[in-house]
Motif scaffolding. Structure first.
Motif, mmCIF file in Angstrom:
data_model
loop_
_atom_site.group_PDB
_atom_site.id
_atom_site.type_symbol
_atom_site.label_atom_id
_atom_site.label_comp_id
_atom_site.label_asym_id
_atom_site.label_seq_id
_atom_site.Cartn_x
_atom_site.Cartn_y
_atom_site.Cartn_z
ATOM 1 N N ILE A 26 -8.420 -15.585 -32.613
ATOM 2 C CA ILE A 26 -7.445 -14.804 -33.631
ATOM 3 C C ILE A 26 -6.793 -14.026 -33.262
ATOM 4 O O ILE A 26 -7.511 -13.494 -31.417
ATOM 5 C CB ILE A 26 -8.231 -13.621 -34.424
ATOM 6 N N ALA A 53 -13.952 -17.837 -39.670
ATOM 7 C CA ALA A 53 -14.732 -17.117 -38.792
ATOM 8 C C ALA A 53 -14.985 -18.034 -37.336
ATOM 9 O O ALA A 53 -15.406 -18.798 -37.804
ATOM 10 C CB ALA A 53 -15.915 -16.722 -39.444
ATOM 11 N N GLN A 110 -11.732 -13.626 -41.729
ATOM 12 C CA GLN A 110 -13.527 -14.394 -42.288
ATOM 13 C C GLN A 110 -13.097 -15.418 -43.815
ATOM 14 O O GLN A 110 -13.852 -15.753 -44.121
ATOM 15 C CB GLN A 110 -14.136 -13.392 -42.442
ATOM 16 N N LYS A 141 -10.475 -8.981 -38.667
ATOM 17 C CA LYS A 141 -11.869 -9.836 -38.667
ATOM 18 C C LYS A 141 -11.940 -9.782 -40.177
ATOM 19 O O LYS A 141 -12.485 -11.607 -40.895
ATOM 20 C CB LYS A 141 -12.799 -9.286 -38.049
ATOM 21 N N ASN A 146 -9.002 -3.672 -36.114
ATOM 22 C CA ASN A 146 -10.280 -4.765 -36.380
ATOM 23 C C ASN A 146 -10.723 -5.162 -37.179
ATOM 24 O O ASN A 146 -11.724 -7.202 -37.389
ATOM 25 C CB ASN A 146 -11.180 -4.885 -34.363
#
Length: 100
Positions: free
Chosen positions: A98, A94, A89, A85, A81
Motif C-alpha cells: 500500500i 492484504a 483488506q 488497512k 492507518n
C-alpha cells in the motif's frame, strides 16, 4: 453581532464541547476516575474500564453502530492507518503493498 475573532485552524485544535469538558473533569484528579482501563486487577482500572465502555456504548448509539464496532485509537496517524488497512483488506490487498 459577535465581536470574537474567527478561528479557522481546526486541523490543529478545536474547542471542546462543554458537556465533554464536564465528563472529562470527572476523570481527572486524585479523587476522580483516573485509572488505567487496561489494568483490571485493581478498582481504579475497573472503574476506568467501565467509563470507557460506557463511552463506547454512547458513541455507538450516536452513530448507529454496535459497541464492538467502535475502536479507540491514540491519534490521527493510527486512525488513518487502521482505515487504510481495513479498506485494503476488504478489497483483497492484504499482504500486498500500500502506497499512500
Amino acid at each position: 453581532m459577535n465581536k470574537r475573532p474567527l478561528y479557522f485552524d481546526y486541523a490543529a485544535t478545536t474547542p471542546v464541547d462543554e458537556r465533554v469538558i464536564q465528563v472529562m473533569v470527572e476523570c481527572l484528579g486524585f479523587n476522580a476516575n483516573f485509572g488505567n482501563p487496561a489494568s483490571s486487577s485493581h478498582a481504579f482500572g475497573q472503574a476506568a474500564r467501565q467509563t470507557v465502555e460506557q463511552a463506547r456504548g454512547q458513541v455507538a448509539e450516536l452513530v448507529g453502530a454496535q459497541p464492538g464496532q467502535i475502536v479507540w485509537t491514540s491519534g490521527a496517524t493510527e486512525s488513518n492507518n487502521l482505515a487504510i488497512k481495513g479498506v485494503a483488506q476488504a478489497r483483497g490487498v492484504a499482504g500486498g503493498h500500500i502506497i499512500t
